[in-house]
Design a protein around this motif. Structure first.
Motif: not given
Length: 487
Positions: A443-450, A466-467, A473-475
């Motif tokens: 969730q932290v990584l998703i927030e950073l990506r957003n 991509d990483r 793990i597919e977003l």
């Protein structure tokens, strides 16, 4: 629709008729808590969890009793030194009840991992010593038991001489039982080798002991289930289950005890789950072909190439009928993982689908009837799963616009599919990993990506995506935000 159950006693499928309308009393032999629960045990308890869920699905009010054996499990009636709890307490240098507590906690933890529902009542042998003493006295009073050197034994020959049939469940002939059984050392206090202990006199050094009319001692293994099933389900109840290995002598002894003390057969339907093998061979510590549930889930073993979510293991187990031998292997587990992922993806697609039509290309009523018939045919999980895959194929075609559904069929299919997958089969979404830290990290990584996307830093946004994809793990971006899927 009539529910049919394979009754081990008759050797046939029988129409299920509960003693009390819409109510079911079910007793399943639980674990002997002197060591870690093994994978074969998990398969048995998971099978009866599925049966329990299916009975509830059919609208029955089920009282499900599953015991904990925490005393009196002798490997051989003739030698009190074979008490499993005493032997394990010496090995681990713990008190017997410390052993009991340690492995009872392990048992509950493992079953929770595999999403098994708790039983209605979970009694223990040590919590029912008085009932077992009373039952032993009743058997003495009716002439079906005798005392010998502070121990009490059930008299199998006397039981058969009164027109009863010890051996009826396992289809064994009493004369053959007596002729084929050699006298064992330390069994001289028995009248006959086939007699089994109701109460064992304890030596001064024996730790697990209780006072009784026959002196200090402890109950025999078979007695506890008769005492507890009678107390919580009555002298006669609907279903008794357990592993195939318990059919003889344990369940045979239960029938004899019940008939002798109450004058009636204690159970209407006897059900037995079959064994689990691995890579085509019986699992055994001595041969090294052995794995604990935690080792399969964690991937820390030499048999499987990766870790498997407990729900994948559960799905693998349910792809075989509970009465069939099930063999697990790396290839079978990989296939189960792919199959479960496809089912869960179809559920997700259907739950989010809203494009209804004026006609349906899917006969929901026929599919639902076939699926329920599979359940009603002795809880045939592999046939039910086959019907689920029919619906899955349709759902993927529906998404691509190749199939159509009217609004009513869409809602009914959603309800039925979710009920079969999550309530009856007891499967879980693989994304719902028990490791909450993983979810929090993602969730932290998703927030950073957003944030990177909002700042138009698409290079960083794509790098995070991509990483994660490289790590399986597919977003997925949607109108409700970003979710992730473990491949």
């Amino acid at each position: 629709m009539q529910l049919k159950i394979y009754n081990t006693l008759s050797g046939e499928k029988e129409i299920f008729k509960p003693i009390h309308e819409n109510k079911v009393g079910m007793y399943v032999c639980g674990p002997t808590v002197y060591s870690n629960v093994h994978l074969g045990n998990v398969r048995t308890f998971l099978s009866f969890d599925f049966i329990y869920r299916s009975l509830k699905y059919f609208g029955y009010d089920v009282r499900y009793v599953r015991n904990i054996t925490d005393a009196g499990h002798l490997t051989d009636d003739g030698d009190v030194n074979n008490d499993r709890f005493v032997k394990q307490s010496r090995l681990e240098k713990l008190e017997p009840m410390e052993i009991v507590q340690k492995y009872t906690v392990d048992f509950h933890k493992v079953l929770e991992e595999f999403n098994l529902l708790p039983p209605t009542i979970e009694p223990t042998a040590t919590g029912h010593i008085l009932e077992q003493i009373e039952l032993t006295q009743q058997l003495l009073d009716t002439g079906f038991a005798y005392e010998s050197n502070g121990s009490v034994y059930f008299d199998v020959l006397a039981y058969n001489e009164k027109g009863l049939n010890y051996g009826e469940l396992s289809k064994r002939n009493i004369e053959e039982l007596f002729s084929n059984t050699r006298d064992l050392d330390g069994q001289s206090e028995k009248k006959n080798p086939q007699d089994f202990a109701l109460w064992k006199g304890a030596s001064p050094a024996h730790i697990m002991r209780w006072n009784s009319p026959w002196g200090a001692g402890f109950p025999g293994w078979h007695l506890e289930c008769t005492a507890m099933s009678t107390k919580y389900l009555g002298e006669k109840f609907d279903i008794h289950g357990g592993g195939m290995d318990l059919k003889f002598p344990h369940h045979e002894c239960e029938i004899a005890q019940g008939k002798a003390v109450n004058g009636t057969a204690p159970v209407n339907y006897w059900m037995h789950a079959n064994m689990l093998t691995m890579n085509g061979q019986r699992m055994s510590k001595s041969t090294g072909n052995y794995i604990l549930p935690a080792e399969l889930i964690s991937g820390e073993n030499d048999f499987f190439e990766k870790a498997f979510h407990p729900s994948v293991v559960r799905f693998n187990f349910l792809q075989a009928h509970y009465r069939s031998v099930l063999d697990i292997s790396n290839e079978a587990m990989i296939a189960s993982e792919k199959g479960l992922q496809r089912i869960l993806e179809a559920v997700k697609i259907l739950n989010n689908f809203s494009e209804v039509s004026t006609e349906s290309s899917f006969d929901f009523k026929e599919w639902k009837t076939k699926s329920d018939e599979a359940l009603a045919d002795d809880f045939n999980s592999p046939i039910l799963i086959a019907h689920l895959f029919e619906a899955v194929k349709f759902i993927f075609n529906l998404k691509e616009g190749k199939e159509k559904l009217i609004s009513e069929d869409l809602e009914n299919l959603k309800l039925a599919l979710n009920s079969y997958v999550f309530d009856v089969l007891g499967l879980e979404n693989l994304e719902q990993n028990n490791n909450s830290k993983l979810d929090q990290t993602l969730q932290v990584l998703i927030e950073l990506r957003n944030q990177a996307r909002k700042s138009k830093n698409f290079e960083l946004s794509d790098q995070i995506r991509d990483r994660l994809l490289a790590e399986g793990i597919e977003l997925k971006d949607g109108k409700d935000g970003t979710s992730y899927h473990l491949n």
